[in-house]
Design an enzyme around this catalytic site. Sequence first.
Site, PDB file in Angstrom:
ATOM      1  N   ASP A 226       3.928   3.540  -6.974  1.00  0.00           N
ATOM      2  CA  ASP A 226       4.706   3.554  -8.208  1.00  0.00           C
ATOM      3  C   ASP A 226       3.834   3.618  -9.459  1.00  0.00           C
ATOM      4  O   ASP A 226       4.342   3.606 -10.572  1.00  0.00           O
ATOM      5  CB  ASP A 226       5.596   2.301  -8.259  1.00  0.00           C
ATOM      6  CG  ASP A 226       6.721   2.406  -9.280  1.00  0.00           C
ATOM      7  OD1 ASP A 226       7.227   3.520  -9.493  1.00  0.00           O
ATOM      8  OD2 ASP A 226       7.095   1.377  -9.878  1.00  0.00           O
ATOM      9  N   SER A 250      11.929   3.396 -13.118  1.00  0.00           N
ATOM     10  CA  SER A 250      12.195   3.969 -11.802  1.00  0.00           C
ATOM     11  C   SER A 250      13.663   3.777 -11.464  1.00  0.00           C
ATOM     12  O   SER A 250      14.221   2.695 -11.683  1.00  0.00           O
ATOM     13  CB  SER A 250      11.327   3.295 -10.740  1.00  0.00           C
ATOM     14  OG  SER A 250       9.954   3.431 -11.047  1.00  0.00           O
ATOM     15  N   GLN A 300      10.485  10.107  -5.845  1.00  0.00           N
ATOM     16  CA  GLN A 300      11.061   9.166  -6.799  1.00  0.00           C
ATOM     17  C   GLN A 300      11.736   9.917  -7.931  1.00  0.00           C
ATOM     18  O   GLN A 300      11.247  10.959  -8.379  1.00  0.00           O
ATOM     19  CB  GLN A 300       9.995   8.246  -7.399  1.00  0.00           C
ATOM     20  CG  GLN A 300      10.554   7.215  -8.380  1.00  0.00           C
ATOM     21  CD  GLN A 300       9.476   6.365  -9.017  1.00  0.00           C
ATOM     22  OE1 GLN A 300       9.072   6.597 -10.148  1.00  0.00           O
ATOM     23  NE2 GLN A 300       8.993   5.363  -8.279  1.00  0.00           N
TER      24      GLN A 300
END
Length: 308
Positions: A226, A250, A300
């Site tokens: 991430d 996110s 993502q």
Amino acid sequence: MTEAARAAATAGFSDVPRDADGVPHGQPVLDRLVALLDLERVEENIFRGVSPAESPVRVFGGQVAGQALVAAGRTVEPDRRVHSLHSYFIRGGDPRIPIVYEVDRIRDGRSFTTRRVVAVQRGKAIFSLSASFQLDEPGLDHQEPMPDVPSPEELPTYAESAAGYLEKVGMARLPRPIDIRYVTTPPWKAREDGPSEARSQVWMRADGTLPDDDLLHVCVLAYASDMTLLDSVLVKHGVYWGTDKVLGASLDHAMWFHRRFRADEWFLYDCASPSASGARGLATGRFYARDGQLAATVVQEGLLRVLD
């Protein structure tokens, strides 16, 4: 998590190695990340985790994903390894209070085990994760080759790359359990040249030595996944966190784990963005071990609002 582990997870840093910019790094910082992932077992299917003392305003997405995966894995037989996870970030987490992870044992089959985890703060879900675990078995095997890039030793450290930009770059002042070396031009520098190819490549590794625990290595990789993934979206438009008025978070995060790896050895994180629209950006990433083996794939979607 024992009281000692909790203290280690939230402790500050005094006499520890520091990067060229004065930011803590190395084994003590990595040990604290390991402590953060060592959740306290409250009940059979309930776990509790904490955040580091110097967290940003919201809990870092990689942290809650890694902790949720630890919670799921601790309810699974050790001969089954995680092969995929799918997750949603529902609300921003508050780093000042613990996070409770509730595990639902969806299925225990002959070859596959499925778990669902909900992370809760103040009685509300902030994150949900579904993960699937599988017994090792033989089968078809192929992969796309790793890009030809310079070795990490040939590249500047994160501190060297961020020199002159530290006050503007998002997480530049936070302790660094992950060693990052940019292959492509760092996005805070690339923005000075305007929009470019929607791609980001970095070498990464846990900055120290990790125990021989397959689940821990996977969770550290989930944590690291991430960190730079949305760079590939932002660089396409010549903007970056801190240097421009960009608000982001996110939204969802999925990973597939293909082959065994060690997260404390160098791996290439090759990221690209196929699309951005509706204040959302999609990014894909591939983790390659140094020997060229494709270890994991990531997808993502992030909320990205450029205010100016």
